[in-house]
Enzyme design. Structure first.
Site, PDB file in Angstrom:
ATOM      1  CG  ASN A   6      -7.128   0.994   0.407  1.00  0.00           C
ATOM      2  OD1 ASN A   6      -7.335   0.392  -0.692  1.00  0.00           O
ATOM      3  ND2 ASN A   6      -5.803   1.399   0.411  1.00  0.00           N
ATOM      4  CG  ASP A  10      -1.954   0.919   1.372  1.00  0.00           C
ATOM      5  OD1 ASP A  10      -2.524   1.464   0.276  1.00  0.00           O
ATOM      6  OD2 ASP A  10      -2.525   1.223   2.591  1.00  0.00           O
ATOM      7  CG  HIS A  11      -0.374   5.022   0.426  1.00  0.00           C
ATOM      8  ND1 HIS A  11      -1.016   5.806  -0.472  1.00  0.00           N
ATOM      9  CD2 HIS A  11      -1.385   4.340   1.097  1.00  0.00           C
ATOM     10  CE1 HIS A  11      -2.043   6.273  -0.046  1.00  0.00           C
ATOM     11  NE2 HIS A  11      -2.843   5.240   0.607  1.00  0.00           N
ATOM     12  CB  THR A  43      -8.881   5.130  10.688  1.00  0.00           C
ATOM     13  OG1 THR A  43      -7.641   5.592  10.073  1.00  0.00           O
ATOM     14  CG2 THR A  43      -9.206   6.011  12.112  1.00  0.00           C
ATOM     15  CG  HIS A  55      -6.627   5.051  -1.135  1.00  0.00           C
ATOM     16  ND1 HIS A  55      -5.460   4.586  -0.409  1.00  0.00           N
ATOM     17  CD2 HIS A  55      -6.610   4.388  -2.144  1.00  0.00           C
ATOM     18  CE1 HIS A  55      -5.048   3.772  -1.263  1.00  0.00           C
ATOM     19  NE2 HIS A  55      -5.429   3.659  -2.250  1.00  0.00           N
ATOM     20  CG  HIS A  90      -5.477   8.449   3.746  1.00  0.00           C
ATOM     21  ND1 HIS A  90      -4.859   9.259   2.647  1.00  0.00           N
ATOM     22  CD2 HIS A  90      -5.488   7.335   3.183  1.00  0.00           C
ATOM     23  CE1 HIS A  90      -4.736   8.520   1.745  1.00  0.00           C
ATOM     24  NE2 HIS A  90      -4.987   7.273   1.922  1.00  0.00           N
TER      25      HIS A  90
HETATM   26 ZN   LIG Z   1      -4.633   5.369   1.304  1.00  0.00          ZN
END
Ligand SMILES: [Zn+2]
Length: 277
Positions: A224, A78-79, A227, A202, A174
Site C-alpha cells: 500500500n 481501502d480501510h 505518502t 501497509h 502510516h
Molecule cells: Zn493502510
C-alpha cells in the site's frame, strides 16, 4: 480489464512479487496509475481511502478507465470502517474491499470480518482484513511494539474469517515515521510459513527501498502506498516553481500527476510487478 484482488495476489504469491496499491481519488490519479501500470506491464490495485473521495463517484470513474485498459486492475476500497461503506462499494462495482477492524479486540474483529466475507464472496468480491495494528508514523515509538501481529492469531484469523489476504503489522507505520523504521523480518517469515493467504504491507512509504525489497522477498504480495507518491509529486512541483516566476494551473496539474506516476513506476520496479503481464 477489471479483476479481483485475489486473482492478482494469488499470482504474485506464486511468482514471488508484490502488486502496488496506490491511493487514487480522482480522474487524474486513476489515469496516472493506470498509465504507469500499462507502461510497466504491471498489474494494479486502485485503492480508494474513503475520506479522500466519494465511494460511488470513484467507483464509476475507476470502472470506466479500468475496463478500457488492457492490464488487469482491481478496484479496491481501502480501510473501510463500516458495514455501509462496504455495501456501497460492492454496489458501485468494486472488485475488492478492505475491512479494517484492527483496533477492535480479536473476537470482534473476527466476527465483523467473517460476516462481510460471507456477503462479499457471494457476489464475487474479495476481502482484505488487518490483524495486529499498523499505526501512524507520529506515534511510531509508542505503538510499534504493541501493534505487532501474533503468528498463532493470524493462523486462526484466516481460518475463521476465510479472508482472501491479510494485512500484517511487522513494524511499518502510516504516513511519515518519527525515528527509523524497524521491520521484524523474522516475524514476517514466521507468519508467511504458517498462513496460506497472500500478505499485505501497509505503511510502506518511508520504509526504505531495501526494507521493502526484503519484505517482498520474504512474502509480502501487496504494497500500500500513498505518502511517498504525495511527497514525490509535491517535490516536483516545488522544484519547478523555484525556476519560474509564475505557473499556469494546467502546467501545475501535469507536473503533480507526472510526479505521482514516476514514483509509482519506481515502486512497481522495486517490488517486481513490472513485465508480469
Ligand atoms: Zn493502510
Amino acid at each position: 480489464m477489471i479483476v479481483t484482488m485475489k486473482e492478482l495476489l494469488d499470482e504474485a504469491n506464486k511468482r514471488n512479487y508484490a502488486v502496488v496499491a496506490p491511493n487514487a481519488w480522482n480522474e487524474d490519479t486513476i489515469k496516472a496509475a493506470i498509465a504507469a501500470a500499462e507502461q510497466e506491464k504491471s498489474p494494479l490495485i486502485l485503492a480508494l481511502y474513503p475520506v479522500m473521495a466519494d465511494i460511488e463517484e470513484f467507483g464509476y470513474v475507476a470502472r470506466k478507465f479500468a475496463k478500457e485498459s488492457k492490464i488487469p486492475v482491481a478496484i479496491h476500497l481501502d480501510h473501510s470502517d463500516s458495514f455501509n461503506q462496504v455495501i456501497k462499494a460492492i454496489k458501485a462495482g468494486y472488485s475488492s474491499v478492505m475491512v479494517d477492524r484492527s483496533k477492535m479486540p480479536y473476537k470482534e474483529n473476527v466476527q465483523e470480518v467473517k460476516e462481510i466475507v460471507k456477503i462479499a464472496h457471494a457476489v464475487g468480491v474479495t476481502v482484505e482484513a488487518e490483524l495486529g495494528h499498523v499505526g501512524q508514523g507520529k506515534d511510531y515509538e509508542d505503538t510499534r511494539d504493541s501493534g505487532l501481529t501474533k503468528v498463532d492469531e493470524a493462523v486462526s484469523f484466516v481460518k475463521e474469517t476465510q479472508v482472501d489476504c491479510l494485512a500484517v503489522a511487522i513494524g511499518t507505520s502510516h504516513g511519515v515515521y518519527t525515528g527509523d523504521p524497524r521491520i521484524d523480518f523474522d516475524l514476517l517469515k514466521a507468519i508467511k510459513r504458517e498462513v496460506n493467504v497472500p500478505l499485505v504491507l501497509h505503511g510502506s512509504s518511508g520504509t526504505g527501498d531495501k526494507n521493502i525489497k526484503r519484505c517482498v522477498e520474504f512474502g509480502i504480495n501487496k504494497i500500500n502506498l500513498f505518502t511517498d507518491l504525495d511527497l514525490a509529486a509535491s517535490d516536483k512541483l516545488i522544484d519547478y516553481v523555484k525556476s519560474k516566476k509564475s505557473i499556469r494551473i494546467v502546467e501545475a496539474n501535469d507536473i503533480l500527476y507526472n510526479g505521482y506516476k514516476e514514483k509509482l513506476i519506481e515502486n512497481m520496479r522495486l517490488v517486481g510487478s513490472n513485465n508480469m503481464i
